[in-house]
Design a protein around this motif. Structure first.
Motif, PDB file in Angstrom:
ATOM      1  N   TRP A   1       0.841  -1.208   0.000  1.00 53.22           N
ATOM      2  CA  TRP A   1       0.000   0.000   0.000  1.00 53.22           C
ATOM      3  C   TRP A   1       0.871   1.251   0.000  1.00 53.22           C
ATOM      4  N   ILE A   2       1.947   1.237   0.772  1.00 54.26           N
ATOM      5  CA  ILE A   2       2.865   2.380   0.785  1.00 54.26           C
ATOM      6  C   ILE A   2       3.479   2.584  -0.596  1.00 54.26           C
ATOM      7  N   THR A   3       3.895   1.481  -1.222  1.00 58.53           N
ATOM      8  CA  THR A   3       4.499   1.576  -2.553  1.00 58.53           C
ATOM      9  C   THR A   3       3.518   2.124  -3.571  1.00 58.53           C
ATOM     10  N   THR A   4       2.292   1.619  -3.595  1.00 55.98           N
ATOM     11  CA  THR A   4       1.305   2.091  -4.554  1.00 55.98           C
ATOM     12  C   THR A   4       0.913   3.545  -4.285  1.00 55.98           C
ATOM     13  N   THR A   5       0.860   3.929  -3.020  1.00 56.16           N
ATOM     14  CA  THR A   5       0.553   5.327  -2.687  1.00 56.16           C
ATOM     15  C   THR A   5       1.641   6.259  -3.207  1.00 56.16           C
ATOM     16  N   ILE A   6       2.887   5.851  -3.046  1.00 53.75           N
ATOM     17  CA  ILE A   6       4.001   6.660  -3.559  1.00 53.75           C
ATOM     18  C   ILE A   6       3.934   6.743  -5.079  1.00 53.75           C
ATOM     19  N   MET A   7       3.687   5.620  -5.739  1.00 51.07           N
ATOM     20  CA  MET A   7       3.589   5.621  -7.190  1.00 51.07           C
ATOM     21  C   MET A   7       2.466   6.538  -7.669  1.00 51.07           C
ATOM     22  N   ALA A   8       1.287   6.388  -7.070  1.00 54.13           N
ATOM     23  CA  ALA A   8       0.137   7.197  -7.495  1.00 54.13           C
ATOM     24  C   ALA A   8       0.373   8.676  -7.222  1.00 54.13           C
ATOM     25  N   THR A   9       0.982   8.992  -6.091  1.00 57.17           N
ATOM     26  CA  THR A   9       1.214  10.401  -5.736  1.00 57.17           C
ATOM     27  C   THR A   9       2.209  11.052  -6.680  1.00 57.17           C
ATOM     28  N   THR A  10       3.333  10.404  -6.904  1.00 61.44           N
ATOM     29  CA  THR A  10       4.353  11.007  -7.767  1.00 61.44           C
ATOM     30  C   THR A  10       3.879  11.084  -9.212  1.00 61.44           C
ATOM     31  N   PHE A  11       3.154  10.071  -9.692  1.00 64.00           N
ATOM     32  CA  PHE A  11       2.627  10.130 -11.049  1.00 64.00           C
ATOM     33  C   PHE A  11       1.627  11.274 -11.199  1.00 64.00           C
ATOM     34  N   ALA A  12       0.764  11.462 -10.196  1.00 60.25           N
ATOM     35  CA  ALA A  12      -0.241  12.525 -10.277  1.00 60.25           C
ATOM     36  C   ALA A  12       0.409  13.908 -10.213  1.00 60.25           C
ATOM     37  N   LEU A  13       1.413  14.059  -9.355  1.00 58.40           N
ATOM     38  CA  LEU A  13       2.095  15.355  -9.265  1.00 58.40           C
ATOM     39  C   LEU A  13       2.841  15.688 -10.551  1.00 58.40           C
ATOM     40  N   ARG A  14       3.228  14.655 -11.301  1.00 60.01           N
ATOM     41  CA  ARG A  14       3.901  14.876 -12.580  1.00 60.01           C
ATOM     42  C   ARG A  14       2.947  14.741 -13.762  1.00 60.01           C
ATOM     43  N   GLY A  15       1.645  14.637 -13.477  1.00 59.79           N
ATOM     44  CA  GLY A  15       0.666  14.467 -14.544  1.00 59.79           C
ATOM     45  C   GLY A  15       0.683  15.634 -15.515  1.00 59.79           C
TER      46      GLY A  15
ATOM     47  N   PHE B   1       5.742   8.238   3.869  1.00 57.35           N
ATOM     48  CA  PHE B   1       6.495   7.343   4.744  1.00 57.35           C
ATOM     49  C   PHE B   1       6.265   7.698   6.207  1.00 57.35           C
ATOM     50  N   LEU B   2       6.275   8.994   6.522  1.00 57.56           N
ATOM     51  CA  LEU B   2       6.110   9.427   7.903  1.00 57.56           C
ATOM     52  C   LEU B   2       4.745   9.019   8.453  1.00 57.56           C
ATOM     53  N   LEU B   3       3.692   9.263   7.674  1.00 58.82           N
ATOM     54  CA  LEU B   3       2.335   8.986   8.152  1.00 58.82           C
ATOM     55  C   LEU B   3       2.059   7.497   8.228  1.00 58.82           C
ATOM     56  N   LEU B   4       2.378   6.761   7.154  1.00 56.15           N
ATOM     57  CA  LEU B   4       2.042   5.340   7.135  1.00 56.15           C
ATOM     58  C   LEU B   4       2.958   4.525   8.023  1.00 56.15           C
ATOM     59  N   ARG B   5       4.236   4.895   8.101  1.00 57.26           N
ATOM     60  CA  ARG B   5       5.143   4.163   8.993  1.00 57.26           C
ATOM     61  C   ARG B   5       4.782   4.410  10.454  1.00 57.26           C
ATOM     62  N   ARG B   6       4.353   5.643  10.759  1.00 56.66           N
ATOM     63  CA  ARG B   6       3.958   5.943  12.136  1.00 56.66           C
ATOM     64  C   ARG B   6       2.752   5.127  12.542  1.00 56.66           C
ATOM     65  N   LYS B   7       1.773   4.990  11.631  1.00 56.60           N
ATOM     66  CA  LYS B   7       0.605   4.164  11.927  1.00 56.60           C
ATOM     67  C   LYS B   7       0.990   2.711  12.088  1.00 56.60           C
TER      68      LYS B   7
END
Length: 293
Positions: A215-229, A284-290
């Protein structure tokens, strides 16, 4: 820690892709960083101006902040559609037997379709004259008063250009999450159900902890792809009407290749890189903390 021969084998396989990554990714970033301290139109000599491009970006450019706000909204819509839709479909797929492969294939198709084809498809869907699919459906259900030119209305255009991007990659993330869900030990789920756990408790207490790294990996992928959309918003509206759907990427492109201000465009590109790094750090900070709690 590896034997000499194994270490050499690892080096042989790693060095070529690392060199390619450095030439294709890191070198352009460094070049953009250097160019951001200059004013250059691509023809005349470059003139060093220090941090003026960054000062202009943060203090004198209202369009930049409009594009930044639009990019955040665009990101939020894409994440809801991509991650929420992927998780829902992946969860449903684990419970069906028939036509599972067909459903996975249909959901994955948009990820392999040409971007231009997707843009043309959604232009037809959103069209008001001639009436497109969306407006036709509104007419069928008696909501013809809501019909509008979705790509020309400043109130709807940003959402309209975000939906195709969200729809496009939902299938890709669905496959990744589905594979992770299939790896969850079934005996744990069965034991939880025998103890009277609801479907939500099974998901939240058993399934999700097991798929958290994915889930962390897919969230990072989706976030970076969207910011570079860039491609679909640019093809659908070119940032218009006005700056209603202008993103940082489309603004950077037009600054460089329409206004030929390569120094300022490079400063915007550096900001996009930093923005992606900050977003990854926050994830990473939010999901790792949880995870730790």
């Amino acid at each position: 820690m590896l034997p000499g021969r194994s270490g050499l084998s690892v080096a042989v396989f790693l060095i070529p892709p690392l060199l390619l990554y450095g030439l294709a990714v890191l070198l352009p970033i460094v070049q953009s960083l250097v160019l951001s301290f200059f004013r250059w139109d691509g023809i005349t000599d470059m003139r060093f101006i220090g941090l003026d491009n960054y000062v202009k970006m943060f203090t004198r450019d209202d369009v930049f902040w409009t594009a930044f706000r639009n990019a955040i909204i665009y990101l939020a819509i894409c994440l809801v559609l991509q991650l929420g839709g992927a998780l829902a479909v992946a969860g449903l797929l684990t419970g069906i037997r028939r036509a599972r492969e067909l459903v996975k294939t249909l959901y994955l198709l948009p990820a392999v379709i040409s971007t231009v084809a997707i843009a043309i498809l959604f232009q037809r869907i959103y069209s008001l004259e001639p009436v497109g699919l969306l407006n036709q459906i509104l007419d069928w259900v008696g909501l013809d008063g809501l019909q509008t030119a979705w790509l020309s209305n400043v109130q709807t255009v940003l959402t309209a250009v975000s939906i195709p991007e969200g729809w496009r990659f939902t299938g890709l993330y669905m496959l990744i999450i589905y594979a992770a869900l299939m790896a969850v030990p079934r005996e744990l789920e069965e034991a939880a159900r025998l103890d009277g756990a609801s479907w939500w408790q099974v998901f939240w207490q058993i399934r999700f902890p097991h798929i958290r790294p994915v889930w962390i990996t897919t969230t990072i992928m989706a976030t970076t792809f969207a910011l570079r959309g860039f491609d679909i918003p640019y093809l659908l509206t070119n940032g218009g009407p006005g700056q209603a759907s202008e993103l940082l990427t489309t603004y950077m492109y037009k600054t460089a290749f329409v206004h030929t201000d390569y120094g300022y465009a490079s400063a915007i590109s550096v900001f996009i890189v930093i923005e992606c790094l900050v977003a990854v750090g926050l994830i990473f900070l939010l999901l790792r903390r949880k995870d730790a709690s």
